[in-house]
Design an enzyme around this catalytic site. Structure first.
Site, PDB file in Angstrom:
ATOM      1  N   CYS A  29       7.385   0.024  -2.505  1.00  0.00           N
ATOM      2  CA  CYS A  29       6.309  -0.945  -2.726  1.00  0.00           C
ATOM      3  C   CYS A  29       5.444  -0.312  -3.809  1.00  0.00           C
ATOM      4  O   CYS A  29       4.739   0.656  -3.547  1.00  0.00           O
ATOM      5  CB  CYS A  29       5.477  -1.186  -1.468  1.00  0.00           C
ATOM      6  SG  CYS A  29       4.040  -2.217  -1.836  1.00  0.00           S
ATOM      7  N   CYS A  35       1.405  -0.862  -3.005  1.00  0.00           N
ATOM      8  CA  CYS A  35       0.753  -0.112  -1.920  1.00  0.00           C
ATOM      9  C   CYS A  35       1.827   0.524  -1.064  1.00  0.00           C
ATOM     10  O   CYS A  35       2.444   1.503  -1.481  1.00  0.00           O
ATOM     11  CB  CYS A  35      -0.195  -1.002  -1.124  1.00  0.00           C
ATOM     12  SG  CYS A  35       0.438  -2.635  -0.734  1.00  0.00           S
ATOM     13  N   SER A  36       2.119  -0.022   0.115  1.00  0.00           N
ATOM     14  CA  SER A  36       3.115   0.630   0.968  1.00  0.00           C
ATOM     15  C   SER A  36       3.788  -0.375   1.887  1.00  0.00           C
ATOM     16  O   SER A  36       4.124  -0.048   3.023  1.00  0.00           O
ATOM     17  CB  SER A  36       2.457   1.737   1.779  1.00  0.00           C
ATOM     18  OG  SER A  36       1.366   1.192   2.494  1.00  0.00           O
ATOM     19  N   CYS A  37       4.005  -1.613   1.425  1.00  0.00           N
ATOM     20  CA  CYS A  37       4.627  -2.643   2.258  1.00  0.00           C
ATOM     21  C   CYS A  37       6.018  -2.179   2.699  1.00  0.00           C
ATOM     22  O   CYS A  37       6.763  -1.603   1.903  1.00  0.00           O
ATOM     23  CB  CYS A  37       4.716  -3.960   1.500  1.00  0.00           C
ATOM     24  SG  CYS A  37       3.085  -4.565   1.028  1.00  0.00           S
TER      25      CYS A  37
HETATM   26 FE    FE Z   1       2.546  -2.736  -0.278  1.00  0.00          FE
END
Ligand code: FE
Length: 196
Positions: free
Chosen positions: A104, A107-109
């Protein structure tokens, strides 16, 4: 850091909205916490591994999974609807010609329901920025050396779309039971930073 201020402000706003929803009787006390707890409690890389092994053993499941992952994972009792809204899932399968890896960049999906909480390296700036520019180099650093003619596809997750990789079934595993096969599939394999 501005990021910390940003998340504190967001948390404050979320609590405010939550309080308003509770006041108006749209949400009962603690409902969001309960839903998040349920969601996180069910999340584990074993779920992803079970899906992968089913795809290895059942060609029909494999094809349905790649065509419509959200519907197909329900066949094994899993779903992406654990949060407040169902997330779209796309499953991509490695083969001789192509290797897939998930990131991602924003961000950190991450598909928590199928893989559990994400590893810290997945959230790192280094991984997020570099795997897009130099996937082969980054995979090499993870110890994964792909043949030069293997194409690498990088899938960028988002708030709406999550990805999971079906690694290639290792050779020499013909006689393995389903649970032995599940034991081979690692979290890195499901992200694409390892072979299985
Ligand atoms: Fe994300």
């Amino acid at each position: 850091m501005s990021g910390d201020h940003g998340s504190a402000a967001i948390a404050g706003r979320v609590r405010h909205v939550e309080a308003l929803l509770e006041q108006r009787g749209l949400l009962d006390d603690g409902e969001i916490d309960r839903r998040i707890d349920e969601f996180l409690a069910g999340g584990s890389p074993i779920n992803g591994a079970r899906i992968v092994v089913r795809a290895w053993l059942d060609a029909g499941f494999h094809d349905r999974l790649l065509a419509d992952a959200n519907a197909t994972i329900r066949e094994v009792g899993l779903s992406m609807a654990g949060g407040l809204q169902e997330q779209r899932l796309k499953v991509v399968a490695n083969n001789e010609q192509e290797h897939n890896v998930v990131v991602c960049t924003l961000c950190s999906c991450y598909p928590i329901a199928l893989l559990g909480p994400s590893p810290s390296w997945y959230k790192s700036e280094a991984y997020r920025s570099r795997v897009v520019r130099d996937p082969r180099g980054v995979l090499h650093e993870f110890g994964l050396k792909l043949p030069a003619d293997t194409r690498i596809s990088v899938w960028d997750a988002s708030a709406e779309s999550r990805y999971m990789v079906v690694p290639r079934r290792p050779t020499g595993t013909d006689g393995f039971s389903e649970s032995e096969l599940v034991g081979l599939v690692t979290r890195k394999g499901l992200i694409g930073t390892a072979a299985v």
